[in-house]
Design a protein around this motif. Structure first.
Motif, short mmCIF file in Angstrom:
data_model
loop_
_atom_site.label_atom_id
_atom_site.label_comp_id
_atom_site.label_asym_id
_atom_site.label_seq_id
_atom_site.Cartn_x
_atom_site.Cartn_y
_atom_site.Cartn_z
N ASP A 50 0.96 -1.28 0.22
CA ASP A 50 0.05 -0.12 -0.16
C ASP A 50 0.64 1.14 -0.15
O ASP A 50 0.85 2.01 0.96
CB ASP A 50 -0.82 0.03 1.20
N THR A 75 -2.88 -3.30 -2.00
CA THR A 75 -3.26 -4.52 -1.65
C THR A 75 -4.81 -4.59 -1.57
O THR A 75 -5.23 -5.73 -1.47
CB THR A 75 -2.76 -4.90 -0.01
N ARG A 77 -6.65 -2.78 0.51
CA ARG A 77 -7.13 -2.46 1.85
C ARG A 77 -7.82 -0.97 1.68
O ARG A 77 -8.81 -1.00 2.46
CB ARG A 77 -5.95 -2.21 2.74
N TYR A 78 -7.36 -0.24 0.67
CA TYR A 78 -7.99 1.19 0.66
C TYR A 78 -7.22 1.54 -0.62
O TYR A 78 -6.38 1.22 -1.04
CB TYR A 78 -7.77 1.90 2.22
N ALA A 142 -10.31 -1.65 -4.16
CA ALA A 142 -10.05 -1.11 -3.10
C ALA A 142 -10.93 -0.41 -2.46
O ALA A 142 -11.45 -0.24 -1.45
CB ALA A 142 -8.63 -0.20 -2.71
N ASP A 148 -15.37 -2.44 5.06
CA ASP A 148 -14.81 -3.43 6.01
C ASP A 148 -13.51 -2.36 6.90
O ASP A 148 -13.57 -2.98 8.12
CB ASP A 148 -14.12 -4.48 5.27
N GLN A 149 -12.78 -1.61 6.17
CA GLN A 149 -12.03 -0.73 6.77
C GLN A 149 -12.39 -0.09 7.79
O GLN A 149 -11.90 0.13 8.70
CB GLN A 149 -11.08 -0.11 5.74
N GLY A 315 -2.60 3.19 8.62
CA GLY A 315 -2.98 2.00 8.97
C GLY A 315 -4.05 2.22 10.10
O GLY A 315 -4.55 3.31 10.40
N ARG A 316 -4.73 1.08 10.47
CA ARG A 316 -5.84 1.06 11.21
C ARG A 316 -5.43 1.93 12.78
O ARG A 316 -5.96 2.52 13.41
CB ARG A 316 -6.51 -0.33 11.61
#
Length: 404
Positions: A50, A75, A77-78, A142, A148-149, A315-316
């Motif tokens: 990412d 990836t 993810r976003y 993404a 989900d994120q 990141g989260r």
């Protein structure tokens, strides 16, 4: 800039003409460390899932011949912005090459032909070349997973709040510092999004208000590059120079909650005075919490995160600390990006032209009421009559008859 097509250069390893791009390898799993030694024409080898905007912009400024990523630059993810930035800069990006590419020796000649990476005349790894079509497809995928994120972010935010409740609500654990912060404006500089533009726009503010200058890791070097002196440096000390650490600024080492601090040994070896601030979250959030707890009147943030994509870049875990810190700091926090954009659009070139024209008109009117100005206008009028008569003479036009 439009994407470039594959180039043809003489292979430095074999001396033969070979397709693709060739250059010395610069290898580092941490992109921000790699860009410190990356130069024009090198081949950058990274392991960065990412690829975020800040890292991509730093790579693009170095103008490498190609960027090889052991991981996937997106990836799913976003919808991260890094791959598109490299594409726009005309820098080839080869993705998902696997861990073998990280074994290339520093400075070793590397040839990149499409998705194939050759070292010493041998094929080392093959990956996916990123172009407009692949980046668009990855970004669309993404975006579909953003829900989900956000759910994961909500869960992680509650966990962070549980761990740092006393710090966020009551300031428990904030260390004592010698720098006087109470009642002052504080300018916190992170080497992030558009930090150079923001610093340039804030020069008049800095001259007038003389805010406390706080550099977050490499942000201290950004302050010094702007010709200013940092008052405090906060961070884990992984991307700040020895010059900045030795500048006389107060050093606040960001440590983990168990007081482990990777950058502490470096600071101790330099022999500079410092304090340790154990806290979960990012160093920029720690800097804001420190300044807020010590009574800062206003906090102006340069290069920090404020949009959804920028939060996701952290990141989260970084999202949670950044989000809750901004809730904690509240109305004290002003983002410099908004200020710089406002100033850029307030005055257009056409408005500047009209302002200059009005100034010239005012000067002419003022001269008309002085003896010098009247003499100057009389001489100018006589000169203009001479020019007009000369042109008429060349064209065979009789001069105007005198009036009676």
């Amino acid at each position: 800039m439009a994407p470039v097509s594959p180039l043809f250069r003489r292979d430095r390893a074999t001396g033969d003409d070979a397709p693709g791009v060739t250059g010395p390898a610069r290898v580092d799993a941490r992109t921000k460390n790699l860009t410190k030694r990356l130069t024009v024409g090198d081949v950058a080898i990274i392991d960065h899932a990412d690829l975020d905007r800040v890292s991509a912009e730093a790579l693009a400024r170095c103008q490498p011949a190609a960027v090889l990523n052991a991981a996937r630059s997106t990836t799913g993810r976003y919808p991260n912005l890094g791959p598109q930035i490299l594409l726009d800069a005309g820098i080839p990006l080869v993705d998902d090459l696997g861990p073998s590419v990280m074994a290339v020796r520093e400075g070793q000649p590397v040839r990149v032909d499409g998705g194939a990476v050759h070292v010493g005349g041998q094929l080392l790894a093959e990956g996916s070349v990123q172009d407009a079509a692949t980046i668009e497809a990855n970004t669309a995928e993404a975006r579909a997973g953003l829900g989900d994120q956000m759910e994961a972010f909500a869960t992680n935010t509650m966990e962070y709040l549980r761990q740092e409740r006393d710090l966020l609500l009551d300031g428990v654990g904030v260390p004592e510092v010698r720098t006087e912060i109470d009642g002052r404006h504080v300018l916190i500089v992170v080497r992030g999004y558009h930090y150079q533009e923001d610093l340039a726009m804030l020069r008049s503010y800095i001259r007038e208000y003389r805010p406390l200058l706080v550099g977050v890791d490499g942000g201290a070097d950004a302050i010094m590059e702007a010709g200013l002196q940092p008052d405090m440096i906060v961070g884990d000390m992984d991307s700040v120079s020895d010059r900045a650490l030795s500048s006389g600024a107060e050093i606040v080492v960001h440590a983990y909650r168990d007081r482990r601090a990777p950058g502490l040994q470096r600071v101790e070896e330099l022999g500079v005075e410092h304090v340790v601030f154990p806290a979960t979250g990012t160093s920029e959030d720690v800097a804001m919490l420190l300044c807020d707890d010590k009574g800062a009147e206003l906090i102006v943030a340069v290069g920090t995160h404020d949009t959804l994509v920028e939060f996701l870049d952290k990141g989260r875990s970084g999202m949670a600390s950044t989000f809750l810190t901004r809730l904690r700091v509240g109305g004290k926090l002003i983002d410099a990006k908004g200020v710089s954009r406002l100033y850029r659009t307030r005055i257009s070139g056409w408005q500047l032209f009209l302002l200059a024209l009005a100034g010239v008109f005012a000067l002419v009117v003022a001269l008309a009421f002085t003896t010098f100005g009247q003499t100057l206008f009389g001489l100018s009028g006589a000169w203009w009559d001479d020019v007009v008569n000369a042109v008429r003479s060349l064209l065979g036009i009789a001069p105007d008859a005198p009036t009676t």
